[in-house]
Design a protein around this motif. Structure first.
Motif, short mmCIF file in Angstrom:
data_model
loop_
_atom_site.label_atom_id
_atom_site.label_comp_id
_atom_site.label_asym_id
_atom_site.label_seq_id
_atom_site.Cartn_x
_atom_site.Cartn_y
_atom_site.Cartn_z
N ALA A 31 0.87 -1.18 0.00
CA ALA A 31 0.00 0.00 0.00
C ALA A 31 0.91 1.23 0.00
CB ALA A 31 -0.89 -0.01 1.24
N THR A 32 0.41 2.36 -0.48
CA THR A 32 1.24 3.56 -0.53
C THR A 32 1.67 4.01 0.86
OG1 THR A 32 -0.72 4.95 -0.60
CG2 THR A 32 0.30 4.39 -2.71
N THR A 99 4.80 -10.76 10.74
CA THR A 99 3.39 -10.54 11.01
C THR A 99 2.98 -9.27 10.27
OG1 THR A 99 3.77 -9.21 13.01
CG2 THR A 99 3.52 -11.59 13.31
N GLY A 100 1.71 -9.16 9.99
CA GLY A 100 1.31 -7.95 9.30
C GLY A 100 -0.16 -7.90 8.95
N ILE A 101 -0.46 -6.86 8.20
CA ILE A 101 -1.82 -6.54 7.81
C ILE A 101 -1.84 -6.23 6.32
CG2 ILE A 101 -3.75 -4.93 8.16
CD1 ILE A 101 -2.41 -4.32 10.93
N LEU A 102 -2.87 -6.71 5.65
CA LEU A 102 -3.13 -6.35 4.27
C LEU A 102 -4.50 -5.70 4.19
CD1 LEU A 102 -1.51 -9.28 4.20
CD2 LEU A 102 -1.70 -8.87 1.76
N ARG A 103 -4.65 -4.79 3.22
CA ARG A 103 -5.92 -4.10 3.00
C ARG A 103 -6.31 -4.32 1.54
NH1 ARG A 103 -4.71 1.36 4.53
NH2 ARG A 103 -3.79 1.57 2.49
N ARG A 104 -7.58 -4.53 1.32
CA ARG A 104 -8.06 -4.70 -0.05
C ARG A 104 -8.58 -3.36 -0.55
NH1 ARG A 104 -12.53 -8.99 -1.25
NH2 ARG A 104 -13.77 -7.31 -2.10
N ASP A 105 -7.92 -2.83 -1.57
CA ASP A 105 -8.30 -1.57 -2.20
C ASP A 105 -8.58 -1.85 -3.67
OD1 ASP A 105 -7.99 0.22 -0.01
OD2 ASP A 105 -5.81 0.17 -0.28
N ALA A 106 -9.74 -1.42 -4.14
CA ALA A 106 -10.13 -1.60 -5.54
C ALA A 106 -9.94 -3.05 -5.97
CB ALA A 106 -9.33 -0.65 -6.44
N GLY A 107 -10.27 -3.97 -5.06
CA GLY A 107 -10.21 -5.40 -5.37
C GLY A 107 -8.84 -6.04 -5.27
N GLU A 108 -7.82 -5.27 -4.94
CA GLU A 108 -6.45 -5.78 -4.86
C GLU A 108 -5.95 -5.75 -3.43
OE1 GLU A 108 -4.68 -7.05 -7.43
OE2 GLU A 108 -6.38 -6.69 -8.75
#
Length: 138
Positions: A31-32, A99-108
């Protein structure tokens, strides 16, 4: 493809791109506003400062290799956030924990935070803590 498989694919691409020092592929997984926390106390990079750090190594063909062996992933009920923990082997550091976190933005899916640590057996903690305290300037 399941959402779990999509998250795994992003994390696998993150590690593969790092090992190949492939800056474009690596940055595409982030992510940015991504934050990376390294193993040393002062290693915290966010957003562009992390991209600059990556560029300073990858532009010289110097990547890093962490081979994931086990991974747990949970996805929030709204399907927009995932968190994970994984064991990743490194030649220098041995078995590390990411360990970490991902976010779904615009389907990605994109990595928002990655925290790399070196798990320490409890029996070694007193000696290790004493050594770390001994390194601090008075």
């Amino acid at each position: 493809m399941t959402e779990r498989a999509r998250v795994d694919a992003v994390l696998d691409a993150f590690h593969a791109a790092a090992a190949a020092a492939d800056e474009d592929r690596y940055v595409a997984t982030l992510a940015t506003d991504a934050v990376f926390l390294g193993t040393a106390p002062g290693e915290r990079w966010a957003g562009q400062s992390f991209r600059d750090f990556v560029h300073s190594h990858f532009s010289r063909g110097k990547g890093w290799s962490y081979a994931p062996s086990t991974r747990s992933v949970d996805i929030a009920s709204d399907g927009l956030t995932a968190w994970f923990d994984e064991t990743a082997e490194n030649e220098h550091f041995g078995a590390c924990r990411g360990t970490g976190i991902l976010r779904r933005d615009a389907g990605e899916w994109r990595i928002v935070q990655y925290n790399l640590t070196i798990p320490v057996p409890d029996e070694l903690v007193p000696e290790l803590v004493a050594k770390i305290r001994g390194m601090r300037p008075e």
